[in-house]
Design a protein around this motif. Structure first.
Motif, PDB file in Angstrom:
ATOM      1  N   VAL A  93      37.410  11.766  65.917  1.00  0.00           N
ATOM      2  CA  VAL A  93      37.750  13.183  66.070  1.00  0.00           C
ATOM      3  C   VAL A  93      38.399  13.448  67.429  1.00  0.00           C
ATOM      4  O   VAL A  93      39.457  14.092  67.520  1.00  0.00           O
ATOM      5  N   LEU A  94      37.786  12.941  68.499  1.00  0.00           N
ATOM      6  CA  LEU A  94      38.288  13.231  69.840  1.00  0.00           C
ATOM      7  C   LEU A  94      39.663  12.617  70.076  1.00  0.00           C
ATOM      8  O   LEU A  94      40.583  13.290  70.574  1.00  0.00           O
ATOM      9  N   MET A  95      39.831  11.345  69.716  1.00  0.00           N
ATOM     10  CA  MET A  95      41.105  10.688  69.970  1.00  0.00           C
ATOM     11  C   MET A  95      42.212  11.240  69.072  1.00  0.00           C
ATOM     12  O   MET A  95      43.368  11.353  69.498  1.00  0.00           O
ATOM     13  N   SER A  96      41.872  11.589  67.839  1.00  0.00           N
ATOM     14  CA  SER A  96      42.882  12.172  66.952  1.00  0.00           C
ATOM     15  C   SER A  96      43.316  13.541  67.455  1.00  0.00           C
ATOM     16  O   SER A  96      44.517  13.856  67.474  1.00  0.00           O
ATOM     17  N   LEU A  97      42.351  14.359  67.849  1.00  0.00           N
ATOM     18  CA  LEU A  97      42.693  15.674  68.395  1.00  0.00           C
ATOM     19  C   LEU A  97      43.521  15.540  69.670  1.00  0.00           C
ATOM     20  O   LEU A  97      44.482  16.297  69.876  1.00  0.00           O
ATOM     21  N   ARG A  98      43.163  14.590  70.499  1.00  0.00           N
ATOM     22  CA  ARG A  98      43.911  14.374  71.735  1.00  0.00           C
ATOM     23  C   ARG A  98      45.369  14.000  71.437  1.00  0.00           C
ATOM     24  O   ARG A  98      46.289  14.498  72.072  1.00  0.00           O
ATOM     25  N   GLY A  99      45.556  13.119  70.478  1.00  0.00           N
ATOM     26  CA  GLY A  99      46.918  12.751  70.105  1.00  0.00           C
ATOM     27  C   GLY A  99      47.692  13.897  69.493  1.00  0.00           C
ATOM     28  O   GLY A  99      48.881  14.084  69.786  1.00  0.00           O
ATOM     29  N   ILE A 100      47.031  14.687  68.661  1.00  0.00           N
ATOM     30  CA  ILE A 100      47.689  15.835  68.028  1.00  0.00           C
ATOM     31  C   ILE A 100      48.075  16.883  69.066  1.00  0.00           C
ATOM     32  O   ILE A 100      49.176  17.443  69.028  1.00  0.00           O
ATOM     33  N   PHE A 101      47.161  17.152  70.004  1.00  0.00           N
ATOM     34  CA  PHE A 101      47.477  18.119  71.068  1.00  0.00           C
ATOM     35  C   PHE A 101      48.667  17.643  71.897  1.00  0.00           C
ATOM     36  O   PHE A 101      49.540  18.437  72.273  1.00  0.00           O
ATOM     37  N   MET A 102      48.710  16.356  72.179  1.00  0.00           N
ATOM     38  CA  MET A 102      49.794  15.813  72.987  1.00  0.00           C
ATOM     39  C   MET A 102      51.128  15.937  72.253  1.00  0.00           C
ATOM     40  O   MET A 102      52.143  16.356  72.843  1.00  0.00           O
ATOM     41  N   LEU A 103      51.147  15.577  70.991  1.00  0.00           N
ATOM     42  CA  LEU A 103      52.389  15.654  70.220  1.00  0.00           C
ATOM     43  C   LEU A 103      52.830  17.094  70.028  1.00  0.00           C
ATOM     44  O   LEU A 103      54.032  17.390  70.038  1.00  0.00           O
ATOM     45  N   THR A 104      51.861  17.995  69.838  1.00  0.00           N
ATOM     46  CA  THR A 104      52.201  19.409  69.687  1.00  0.00           C
ATOM     47  C   THR A 104      52.842  19.965  70.951  1.00  0.00           C
ATOM     48  O   THR A 104      53.821  20.725  70.896  1.00  0.00           O
ATOM     49  N   ALA A 105      52.282  19.580  72.116  1.00  0.00           N
ATOM     50  CA  ALA A 105      52.826  20.066  73.382  1.00  0.00           C
ATOM     51  C   ALA A 105      54.255  19.588  73.601  1.00  0.00           C
ATOM     52  O   ALA A 105      55.069  20.278  74.232  1.00  0.00           O
ATOM     53  N   VAL A 106      54.590  18.430  73.064  1.00  0.00           N
ATOM     54  CA  VAL A 106      55.926  17.876  73.250  1.00  0.00           C
ATOM     55  C   VAL A 106      56.942  18.553  72.344  1.00  0.00           C
ATOM     56  O   VAL A 106      58.058  18.897  72.771  1.00  0.00           O
ATOM     57  N   PHE A 107      56.561  18.777  71.102  1.00  0.00           N
ATOM     58  CA  PHE A 107      57.520  19.292  70.125  1.00  0.00           C
ATOM     59  C   PHE A 107      57.614  20.820  70.128  1.00  0.00           C
ATOM     60  O   PHE A 107      58.467  21.372  69.450  1.00  0.00           O
ATOM     61  N   VAL A 108      56.726  21.483  70.862  1.00  0.00           N
ATOM     62  CA  VAL A 108      56.842  22.942  70.983  1.00  0.00           C
ATOM     63  C   VAL A 108      58.065  23.269  71.843  1.00  0.00           C
ATOM     64  O   VAL A 108      58.309  22.614  72.862  1.00  0.00           O
ATOM     65  N   PRO A 109      58.841  24.260  71.476  1.00  0.00           N
ATOM     66  CA  PRO A 109      60.033  24.604  72.265  1.00  0.00           C
ATOM     67  C   PRO A 109      59.688  24.992  73.695  1.00  0.00           C
ATOM     68  O   PRO A 109      58.577  25.456  73.996  1.00  0.00           O
ATOM     69  N   GLN A 110      60.644  24.786  74.598  1.00  0.00           N
ATOM     70  CA  GLN A 110      60.442  25.100  76.010  1.00  0.00           C
ATOM     71  C   GLN A 110      60.156  26.576  76.237  1.00  0.00           C
ATOM     72  O   GLN A 110      59.485  26.948  77.217  1.00  0.00           O
ATOM     73  N   GLU A 111      60.638  27.435  75.343  1.00  0.00           N
ATOM     74  CA  GLU A 111      60.417  28.873  75.509  1.00  0.00           C
ATOM     75  C   GLU A 111      58.943  29.239  75.351  1.00  0.00           C
ATOM     76  O   GLU A 111      58.473  30.219  75.925  1.00  0.00           O
ATOM     77  N   MET A 112      58.198  28.454  74.573  1.00  0.00           N
ATOM     78  CA  MET A 112      56.764  28.729  74.350  1.00  0.00           C
ATOM     79  C   MET A 112      55.947  27.973  75.392  1.00  0.00           C
ATOM     80  O   MET A 112      55.154  27.084  75.084  1.00  0.00           O
ATOM     81  N   GLN A 113      56.136  28.328  76.655  1.00  0.00           N
ATOM     82  CA  GLN A 113      55.516  27.612  77.754  1.00  0.00           C
ATOM     83  C   GLN A 113      53.991  27.762  77.757  1.00  0.00           C
ATOM     84  O   GLN A 113      53.262  26.828  78.114  1.00  0.00           O
ATOM     85  N   THR A 114      53.501  28.914  77.334  1.00  0.00           N
ATOM     86  CA  THR A 114      52.051  29.126  77.314  1.00  0.00           C
ATOM     87  C   THR A 114      51.367  28.179  76.328  1.00  0.00           C
ATOM     88  O   THR A 114      50.335  27.566  76.642  1.00  0.00           O
ATOM     89  N   LEU A 115      51.950  28.041  75.144  1.00  0.00           N
ATOM     90  CA  LEU A 115      51.373  27.145  74.149  1.00  0.00           C
ATOM     91  C   LEU A 115      51.454  25.688  74.610  1.00  0.00           C
ATOM     92  O   LEU A 115      50.524  24.907  74.376  1.00  0.00           O
ATOM     93  N   ARG A 116      52.518  25.336  75.280  1.00  0.00           N
ATOM     94  CA  ARG A 116      52.646  23.969  75.802  1.00  0.00           C
ATOM     95  C   ARG A 116      51.563  23.670  76.831  1.00  0.00           C
ATOM     96  O   ARG A 116      50.971  22.585  76.842  1.00  0.00           O
ATOM     97  N   ILE A 117      51.279  24.648  77.697  1.00  0.00           N
ATOM     98  CA  ILE A 117      50.238  24.464  78.709  1.00  0.00           C
ATOM     99  C   ILE A 117      48.869  24.323  78.053  1.00  0.00           C
ATOM    100  O   ILE A 117      48.046  23.486  78.450  1.00  0.00           O
ATOM    101  N   ILE A 118      48.604  25.126  77.018  1.00  0.00           N
ATOM    102  CA  ILE A 118      47.312  25.068  76.332  1.00  0.00           C
ATOM    103  C   ILE A 118      47.120  23.707  75.671  1.00  0.00           C
ATOM    104  O   ILE A 118      46.057  23.068  75.797  1.00  0.00           O
ATOM    105  N   MET A 119      48.135  23.235  74.976  1.00  0.00           N
ATOM    106  CA  MET A 119      48.030  21.944  74.291  1.00  0.00           C
ATOM    107  C   MET A 119      47.885  20.798  75.294  1.00  0.00           C
ATOM    108  O   MET A 119      47.076  19.887  75.106  1.00  0.00           O
ATOM    109  N   ALA A 120      48.674  20.839  76.363  1.00  0.00           N
ATOM    110  CA  ALA A 120      48.582  19.792  77.384  1.00  0.00           C
ATOM    111  C   ALA A 120      47.234  19.821  78.095  1.00  0.00           C
ATOM    112  O   ALA A 120      46.667  18.764  78.422  1.00  0.00           O
TER     113      ALA A 120
END
Length: 234
Positions: A93-120
């Protein structure tokens, strides 16, 4: 049965262990190989994220502060989750969530900076908890007489990820997201590879190589001896 068990323990205590003993039995050899691969995947993923946080947020100080504060909270909650879910499911669970959060932060557009910070922040905060759970599972899988030696061998393979993690960023010349796909993918792959190892929750720690088992026949004989001890009244 008691005399045989005591004799085996006495012989194991007198025998001087060496790094070669880690690959003496099939079961222990499999554990060392799997744990070494898992530690390599984890090291590449965790240091790849730590060394390149500036690519995920323009405010690196805020990101470090939030991830550190949230990491303390996750460490407290992780203690209860670990005892309830077990070692394998917790790591999955932890490692999968960590990987998903990381990939989400990368593929989120630069305009959504708040969401990128949350995921990272969530990905970085889970790193320390994942490291603690991983070390706990490794210690419970290795026999006491070879635990320090086994940790040294596993760390040696895992530390190769220290100097390989920055090299993955060279793949950015082909695609800016390609290095992060490897970092996040390695984290998810680690979570699923944990099922190659047994669950150690509420299980006795192995004291010697004999406790780990040499082969299927000896493991079956040990189980039969344990059942005899349980049903015999002294």
């Amino acid at each position: 049965v008691v005399k045989t068990s005591m004799k085996n323990e006495l012989e194991a205590a007198k025998r001087k262990s060496s790094p070669r003993d880690l690959f003496h039995t099939p079961i222990l050899r499999k554990r060392i190989c799997v744990l070494s691969l898992m530690r390599y995947l984890f090291t590449v993923s965790i240091f790849g994220l730590s060394l390149h946080l500036q690519h995920l947020s323009t405010n690196i100080i805020l990101l470090q502060f939030l991830s550190s504060a949230l990491g303390i909270l996750f460490s407290v909650i992780g203690h209860f989750v670990l005892n309830h879910m077990g070692r394998r499911i917790t790591q999955l669970v932890l490692m999968s969530l960590r990987g998903i959060f990381m990939l989400t932060a990368v593929f989120v557009p630069q305009e959504m900076q708040t969401l990128r910070i949350i995921m990272a922040t969530l990905a970085a905060a889970l790193s320390s908890l994942c490291m603690c759970v991983s070390n706990l599972h490794i210690n419970e899988l290795l026999p006491t007489t070879l635990r320090a030696t086994g940790m040294g061998v596993i760390s040696m393979f895992g530390n190769s990820g220290l100097f390989l993690a920055p090299l993955f960023m060279m793949l950015a010349i082909y695609s800016a997201n390609l290095p992060w796909i490897f970092y996040g993918g390695f984290s998810i792959l680690y979570g699923f590879s944990v099922f190659l190892l047994p669950e150690t929750k509420n299980q006795p720690l192995p004291d010697s190589i004999h406790d780990v088992g040499n082969d299927w026949k000896e493991s079956r004989q040990a189980k039969e001896e344990d059942s005899i001890i349980k049903v015999t009244r002294f």
